[in-house]
Motif scaffolding. Structure first.
Motif, PDB file in Angstrom:
ATOM      1  N   VAL A  47       0.844  -1.200   0.000  1.00 23.00           N
ATOM      2  CA  VAL A  47       0.000   0.000   0.000  1.00 23.00           C
ATOM      3  C   VAL A  47       0.880   1.251   0.000  1.00 23.00           C
ATOM      4  O   VAL A  47       0.624   2.191  -0.758  1.00 23.00           O
ATOM      5  CB  VAL A  47      -0.961  -0.003   1.207  1.00 23.00           C
ATOM      6  N   TRP A  48       1.918   1.259   0.844  1.00 28.76           N
ATOM      7  CA  TRP A  48       2.802   2.427   0.886  1.00 28.76           C
ATOM      8  C   TRP A  48       3.437   2.671  -0.481  1.00 28.76           C
ATOM      9  O   TRP A  48       3.484   3.806  -0.961  1.00 28.76           O
ATOM     10  CB  TRP A  48       3.899   2.268   1.939  1.00 28.76           C
ATOM     11  N   LEU A  61      11.224   7.403   3.436  1.00 28.23           N
ATOM     12  CA  LEU A  61      11.776   6.073   3.730  1.00 28.23           C
ATOM     13  C   LEU A  61      12.868   6.136   4.791  1.00 28.23           C
ATOM     14  O   LEU A  61      12.931   5.273   5.667  1.00 28.23           O
ATOM     15  CB  LEU A  61      12.333   5.430   2.468  1.00 28.23           C
ATOM     16  N   SER A  62      13.720   7.151   4.722  1.00 24.78           N
ATOM     17  CA  SER A  62      14.772   7.253   5.735  1.00 24.78           C
ATOM     18  C   SER A  62      14.166   7.484   7.115  1.00 24.78           C
ATOM     19  O   SER A  62      14.636   6.937   8.110  1.00 24.78           O
ATOM     20  CB  SER A  62      15.784   8.345   5.382  1.00 24.78           C
ATOM     21  N   TYR A  63      13.100   8.263   7.176  1.00 25.69           N
ATOM     22  CA  TYR A  63      12.371   8.462   8.431  1.00 25.69           C
ATOM     23  C   TYR A  63      11.797   7.120   8.915  1.00 25.69           C
ATOM     24  O   TYR A  63      11.931   6.753  10.085  1.00 25.69           O
ATOM     25  CB  TYR A  63      11.264   9.494   8.210  1.00 25.69           C
ATOM     26  N   GLY A  64      11.180   6.365   8.008  1.00 24.02           N
ATOM     27  CA  GLY A  64      10.599   5.073   8.366  1.00 24.02           C
ATOM     28  C   GLY A  64      11.626   4.046   8.790  1.00 24.02           C
ATOM     29  O   GLY A  64      11.403   3.284   9.736  1.00 24.02           O
ATOM     30  N   PHE A  65      12.766   4.017   8.109  1.00 21.27           N
ATOM     31  CA  PHE A  65      13.807   3.058   8.485  1.00 21.27           C
ATOM     32  C   PHE A  65      14.419   3.403   9.837  1.00 21.27           C
ATOM     33  O   PHE A  65      14.806   2.519  10.601  1.00 21.27           O
ATOM     34  CB  PHE A  65      14.869   2.942   7.402  1.00 21.27           C
ATOM     35  N   LEU A  66      14.479   4.672  10.144  1.00 22.43           N
ATOM     36  CA  LEU A  66      14.930   5.071  11.478  1.00 22.43           C
ATOM     37  C   LEU A  66      13.929   4.583  12.526  1.00 22.43           C
ATOM     38  O   LEU A  66      14.317   4.047  13.569  1.00 22.43           O
ATOM     39  CB  LEU A  66      15.103   6.594  11.536  1.00 22.43           C
ATOM     40  N   TRP A  67      12.645   4.749  12.234  1.00 24.20           N
ATOM     41  CA  TRP A  67      11.608   4.230  13.130  1.00 24.20           C
ATOM     42  C   TRP A  67      11.763   2.720  13.300  1.00 24.20           C
ATOM     43  O   TRP A  67      11.697   2.204  14.422  1.00 24.20           O
ATOM     44  CB  TRP A  67      10.213   4.530  12.570  1.00 24.20           C
ATOM     45  N   MET A 110       5.348   6.750   8.671  1.00 23.58           N
ATOM     46  CA  MET A 110       5.710   7.407   7.411  1.00 23.58           C
ATOM     47  C   MET A 110       4.505   8.131   6.821  1.00 23.58           C
ATOM     48  O   MET A 110       4.647   9.236   6.291  1.00 23.58           O
ATOM     49  CB  MET A 110       6.277   6.395   6.402  1.00 23.58           C
ATOM     50  N   TRP A 111       3.319   7.530   6.916  1.00 19.95           N
ATOM     51  CA  TRP A 111       2.104   8.215   6.441  1.00 19.95           C
ATOM     52  C   TRP A 111       1.873   9.484   7.253  1.00 19.95           C
ATOM     53  O   TRP A 111       1.532  10.529   6.702  1.00 19.95           O
ATOM     54  CB  TRP A 111       0.881   7.309   6.532  1.00 19.95           C
ATOM     55  N   MET A 112       2.064   9.367   8.569  1.00 16.89           N
ATOM     56  CA  MET A 112       1.878  10.537   9.416  1.00 16.89           C
ATOM     57  C   MET A 112       2.905  11.615   9.065  1.00 16.89           C
ATOM     58  O   MET A 112       2.571  12.793   8.942  1.00 16.89           O
ATOM     59  CB  MET A 112       2.002  10.130  10.896  1.00 16.89           C
ATOM     60  N   TYR A 113       4.149  11.224   8.865  1.00 16.39           N
ATOM     61  CA  TYR A 113       5.215  12.173   8.539  1.00 16.39           C
ATOM     62  C   TYR A 113       4.916  12.868   7.205  1.00 16.39           C
ATOM     63  O   TYR A 113       5.117  14.080   7.074  1.00 16.39           O
ATOM     64  CB  TYR A 113       6.545  11.424   8.471  1.00 16.39           C
ATOM     65  N   LEU A 129      -1.235   8.307  16.730  1.00 18.68           N
ATOM     66  CA  LEU A 129      -0.601   6.999  16.549  1.00 18.68           C
ATOM     67  C   LEU A 129      -0.207   6.379  17.887  1.00 18.68           C
ATOM     68  O   LEU A 129      -0.337   5.160  18.064  1.00 18.68           O
ATOM     69  CB  LEU A 129       0.607   7.115  15.622  1.00 18.68           C
ATOM     70  N   ALA A 130       0.271   7.187  18.826  1.00 19.26           N
ATOM     71  CA  ALA A 130       0.598   6.657  20.153  1.00 19.26           C
ATOM     72  C   ALA A 130      -0.648   6.061  20.797  1.00 19.26           C
ATOM     73  O   ALA A 130      -0.594   4.978  21.399  1.00 19.26           O
ATOM     74  CB  ALA A 130       1.192   7.755  21.030  1.00 19.26           C
ATOM     75  N   PHE A 131      -1.775   6.757  20.669  1.00 22.31           N
ATOM     76  CA  PHE A 131      -3.035   6.250  21.210  1.00 22.31           C
ATOM     77  C   PHE A 131      -3.441   4.957  20.486  1.00 22.31           C
ATOM     78  O   PHE A 131      -3.811   3.971  21.134  1.00 22.31           O
ATOM     79  CB  PHE A 131      -4.139   7.311  21.068  1.00 22.31           C
ATOM     80  N   LEU A 132      -3.382   4.970  19.165  1.00 22.32           N
ATOM     81  CA  LEU A 132      -3.748   3.797  18.380  1.00 22.32           C
ATOM     82  C   LEU A 132      -2.933   2.571  18.786  1.00 22.32           C
ATOM     83  O   LEU A 132      -3.496   1.504  19.068  1.00 22.32           O
ATOM     84  CB  LEU A 132      -3.548   4.079  16.883  1.00 22.32           C
ATOM     85  N   PHE A 133      -1.615   2.712  18.826  1.00 24.83           N
ATOM     86  CA  PHE A 133      -0.762   1.568  19.161  1.00 24.83           C
ATOM     87  C   PHE A 133      -0.933   1.123  20.607  1.00 24.83           C
ATOM     88  O   PHE A 133      -0.994  -0.080  20.882  1.00 24.83           O
ATOM     89  CB  PHE A 133       0.713   1.887  18.882  1.00 24.83           C
ATOM     90  N   SER A 134      -1.014   2.072  21.530  1.00 24.81           N
ATOM     91  CA  SER A 134      -1.020   1.741  22.956  1.00 24.81           C
ATOM     92  C   SER A 134      -2.365   1.275  23.484  1.00 24.81           C
ATOM     93  O   SER A 134      -2.415   0.361  24.319  1.00 24.81           O
ATOM     94  CB  SER A 134      -0.574   2.955  23.766  1.00 24.81           C
ATOM     95  N   PHE A 135      -3.431   1.912  23.050  1.00 27.98           N
ATOM     96  CA  PHE A 135      -4.731   1.651  23.661  1.00 27.98           C
ATOM     97  C   PHE A 135      -5.722   0.917  22.751  1.00 27.98           C
ATOM     98  O   PHE A 135      -6.808   0.575  23.184  1.00 27.98           O
ATOM     99  CB  PHE A 135      -5.354   2.972  24.141  1.00 27.98           C
TER     100      PHE A 135
END
Length: 185
Positions: A47-48, A61-67, A110-113, A129-135
């Protein structure tokens, strides 16, 4: 008191390897959880690739690979410290969090960025995203017995994702990763 030798550690690791491989073969391989992990390892990247911003692909991509690098590092540390765990693996020889750390987390960030053209949008995206992943995602994975918390709480993950989001952004900017300029207010 006699302390464990490296041979003792090696024997324990060999036993763990054998038990883990047997569990993977008899419990994970071919289960619905295994198929789910396979899909979430592949589909987000498809999809990306289809909908990416071609002019900013390297930057994003560099942002995503760092993540991916930092998420994997922290996930391995948390797993080794028995703060949380993953009963199911996609492959027996890789860390079980591979689909999340190398696919779901970096692709969503990456989508958010890509969307976050301002500091305010980045902050809102980070909170979302923090809320989505955590809760949402963590409790769903717990419900389906694909993730468990041992000495950890969802609120720690929430703040961890927020902090990590800004650490990733800071490192990315220091490394010259943002080629399209800084946020605009």
């Amino acid at each position: 008191m006699q302390y464990p030798t490296y041979d003792d550690v090696l024997q324990a690791r060999e036993r763990l390897r054998d038990v883990s491989a047997s569990h993977w073969y008899h419990e994970d391989l071919g289960s619905w959880q295994w198929w789910f992990l396979l899909l979430v390892s592949i589909v987000p990247w498809i999809v990306w690739r289809r909908y990416r911003d071609r002019n900013r692909s390297y930057e994003i991509l560099s942002y995503g690979f760092l993540w991916a690098s930092l998420a994997t590092s922290f996930d391995v540390i948390g797993g080794e410290l028995l703060l949380w765990g993953y009963p199911d693996k996609l492959l027996p020889m890789v860390p079980p969090m591979f689909p999340a750390d190398l696919t779901v987390i970096p692709v969503l960030y990456m989508w958010m960025y890509k969307w976050a053209s301002t500091a305010r949008k980045y902050f809102i995206g980070t909170l979302a995203l923090a809320f989505l992943f955590s809760f949402i995602i963590e409790p769903v994975f717990i419900f389906f017995h694909m993730f468990f918390l041992q000495h950890w709480k969802h609120i720690y993950s929430f703040f961890g994702f927020i902090i990590l989001s800004y650490v990733v952004l800071w490192i990315h900017r220091k490394a010259g990763g943002q080629v399209s300029g800084s946020f605009h207010e």
